[in-house]
Motif scaffolding. Structure first.
Motif, short mmCIF file in Angstrom:
data_model
loop_
_atom_site.label_atom_id
_atom_site.label_comp_id
_atom_site.label_asym_id
_atom_site.label_seq_id
_atom_site.Cartn_x
_atom_site.Cartn_y
_atom_site.Cartn_z
N ARG A 89 -49.04 -40.58 40.45
CA ARG A 89 -48.80 -39.79 41.56
C ARG A 89 -49.35 -38.46 41.36
N SER A 92 -47.15 -35.21 41.55
CA SER A 92 -46.09 -35.28 40.86
C SER A 92 -45.74 -33.84 40.25
N ARG A 194 -42.58 -38.09 49.83
CA ARG A 194 -43.66 -38.28 48.70
C ARG A 194 -44.42 -39.34 48.93
N PRO A 197 -46.98 -43.76 44.63
CA PRO A 197 -48.30 -43.77 43.38
C PRO A 197 -49.27 -44.53 43.61
#
Length: 633
Positions: A89, A92, A194, A197
């Motif tokens: 990610r 992160s 978010r 990933p």
């Protein structure tokens, strides 16, 4: 001499530092091959290598990458020692920082709320104590009036203070609760927004010398696909059919495809590629023969419904496909869909990125509502992908295929909205795996799930026209176009929007897999043909002879052509077909109709002059046991 030695040592140290470091290298998108379900993506990474072993992390791959399909290609004599796959990610650190800040604020608020709760309890106890000390029961008959007044004033003053503290405490608690709820909502939104990933490939390389070279990365990714649709236009009876062949390309793979070459393939890698194996057919009383999935069909019909999640929320952009055909569509913003299928029973597959796929049977004309479930999350984010060691010459490519893979977590839903592109030049060819369409103009297809509709063919088909009707089901006559010379246009099964004489008629299904030399489809209803089917009275046509009863059934169908020109029409009806030796069906009158004894279908081919009317009689007698009931209507 010392200077030269120092320079050599410095160079060795610099090289050693480069070898031990894990450099992250971005990739450039080179091309995409889109299947009906999924896509193969080709990327290129430019590397600057030092002599010896080093590790490079290739970034930019979709989180939906199927790592079983990962291929690494290199050149210039390098040796690929091994590859790993991992998730990373990019946000992160920032996510962790913001989440920590929010959690600290929530903890501070929780501490204040605890203090407020203690203060509220103290205020309540103070009110109770004040009421007890200032109550009338604690006064005596000899208490002076002045003292009573002073006590009453004190009580009022103190009680007012306590009430004000209580009100302030409640207001503060409400404010803290609201502030805490806002922080929780902000934390949830931060997690929801978010980024997925990204998939990274860790490649260990042994370079024979310092060089600049390229690695090719090829992989299959889910969350993409395409399906064909058609616009069918006819200027009128006797005119050729104009066909606009369209590809609807969609993807939500978390990587934009910008200005790239796109090829379309009619195959679906997600389906099985193993030859079916017949099971032993053991014959005996009460033993059923083995069953296999078939794709038999009898007529075209629409299935409709709604796709939602387990909470009842609509899933926009879910793909709905008829198994065994190329027919598919997508759900709208409310999760609704409609799709044409052939046959009384078909299996329909529902898929959406971030949800488990679901398959169920559907009958023609039925409503099918489904809810999709989220898959179980994958906890492990990296797996050893396998390794290989091979040496290649300067001109050869190196392909590393993985043996072990990491499962990928999918959490999103792709949304399909049609966005029509301009006509582009397309080269269509037949391959061993189906049809391939190479779109000669670069396309941009963003990862938003919206369908990019591109015309991949436009052609004219010689056509003849006829009318058809099955008055047992529908008294209307339907205009049928029979097109020829279609097999050179790489047509696939799909829905078609039909326009006749400039007017929208509706949708139909084009299924070349079931066509022979002629491709037939409906162009709508012809209201100038008047058809009436009625039963002739049969009150006196039932009789009993011994142990057998007989019933004669007669239908009369009249057809009238109100056009100002002659026309041909195909009519179909049916008589029952016996499956029992004790039930006999005797056909007595068909007025020139042709009977298929196996199916019981009766066909009339009529040529009606302008204004002509024709009457057709279908009469048959059924003989069966007088002690049995037989449904004949």
């Amino acid at each position: 001499m010392r200077i030269g030695l120092a320079i050599g040592i410095a160079a060795m140290l610099a090289t050693a530092g480069t070898v031990s470091a894990q450099e992250r290298v971005g990739t450039e998108l080179k091309g995409v091959t889109v299947f009906t379900n999924g896509a193969q993506v080709t990327r290129s990474a430019k590397l600057t290598l030092q002599p010896g072993e080093q590790t490079v992390i290739v970034t930019g791959l979709s989180p939906l990458t199927d790592t079983k399909t990962l291929q690494v290609k290199g050149a210039d004599g390098i040796t690929i020692l091994g590859i790993n796959c991992q998730k990373h990610r990019a946000d992160s650190a920032e996510f962790a920082k913001k989440t920590k800040e929010i959690n600290e604020k929530i903890e501070a608020i929780d501490a204040k709320k605890k203090r407020n709760a203690v203060e509220a309890e103290v205020i309540a106890q103070s009110e109770k104590m004040l009421d007890g000390n200032c109550s009338v029961d604690n006064r005596t008959s000899v208490t002076p009036t002045a003292d009573v007044k002073d006590l009453t004033g004190y009580y009022q003053t103190e009680l007012l203070k306590l009430k004000e503290r209580k009100l302030a405490n409640q207001e503060e608690s409400a404010r803290l609760g609201k502030e805490r709820a806002e922080l929780v909502s902000k934390r949830e939104k931060l997690a929801k927004d978010r980024k997925e990933p990204q998939t990274e490939v860790v490649v260990k390389i042994d370079a024979p010398r310092q060089m600049t070279t390229k690695l090719g990365i090829v992989y299959y990714v889910s969350g993409a696909g395409w399906y064909p649709t058609y616009d069918i236009r006819s200027a009128g009876i006797g005119k050729p059919i104009q066909v606009s062949y369209k590809a609807n390309i969609h993807q939500k793979t978390d990587e934009d495809w910008r200005n790239i070459n796109v090829s379309l393939l009619s195959s679906d890698p997600s389906t099985g590629s193993v030859v079916p194996v017949l099971r032993t057919w053991r014959l005996g009383y009460g033993i059923k023969p083995p069953t296999y999935r078939t794709d038999g069909s009898s007529y075209d019909a629409q299935v409709y419904g709604r796709v939602s999640d387990r909470n009842g929320r609509p899933i926009e952009g879910a793909t709905v496909s008829v198994i065994g055909s190329g027919v598919r569509t997508t759900t709208d913003s409310e999760g609704n869909y409609s799709i044409l299928l052939s046959g009384d029973n078909k299996s329909i597959r529902f898929t959406a990125v971030g949800y488990d796929s679901y398959t169920r049977s559907a009958s023609a004309g039925s409503r099918v509502d489904v809810s999709l479930s989220k898959p179980q999350p994958v906890r492990n984010e990296a797996r050893l992908m396998g390794s290989a060691r091979a040496k290649m010459s300067r001109s050869d490519d190196m392909v590393i295929e993985n043996d072990e893979v990491a499962e990928m977590e999918m959490e999103d839903v792709f949304i399909i909205e049609e966005e029509v592109d301009k006509v582009v030049s397309t080269k269509g060819t037949r391959t061993a795996m189906g049809y391939q369409f190479d779109i000669e103009k670069p396309l941009t297809i963003t990862s938003d799930g919206k369908a990019k509709t591109t015309e991949i063919g436009r052609f004219e088909l010689p056509s003849s026209y006829t009318l058809a009707s099955a008055p047992k089901v529908d008294n209307d006559a339907f205009v049928m176009a029979k097109a020829t010379e279609w097999d050179g246009h790489n047509m696939l099964s799909g829905e078609a929007t039909v326009y006749f004489e400039g007017s929208y008629i509706g949708k139909t299904l084009i299924d070349p897999s079931k066509a022979a030399d002629t491709l037939s489809f409906s162009l709508g209803r012809d209201k100038q043909i008047v058809i009436k089917r009625e039963k002739v009275s049969d009150n006196k046509k039932k009789r009993v002879i011994g142990f057998t009863q007989e019933k004669t059934i007669e239908w009369r169908t009249t057809v009238r052509n109100t056009h100002k020109y002659a026309t041909d029409i195909d009519l179909t009806d049916q008589v029952p077909v016996s499956t029992d030796k004790d039930i006999k069906v005797e056909v007595e009158e068909l007025t020139g109709g042709n009977l298929n004894a196996q199916t019981g279908i009766v066909t009339w081919r009529l040529n009606l002059a302008a204004g002509e009317s024709r009457s057709l009689t279908m009469r048959y007698t059924v003989k069966y046991s007088k002690n049995r009931n037989l449904i004949l209507e």
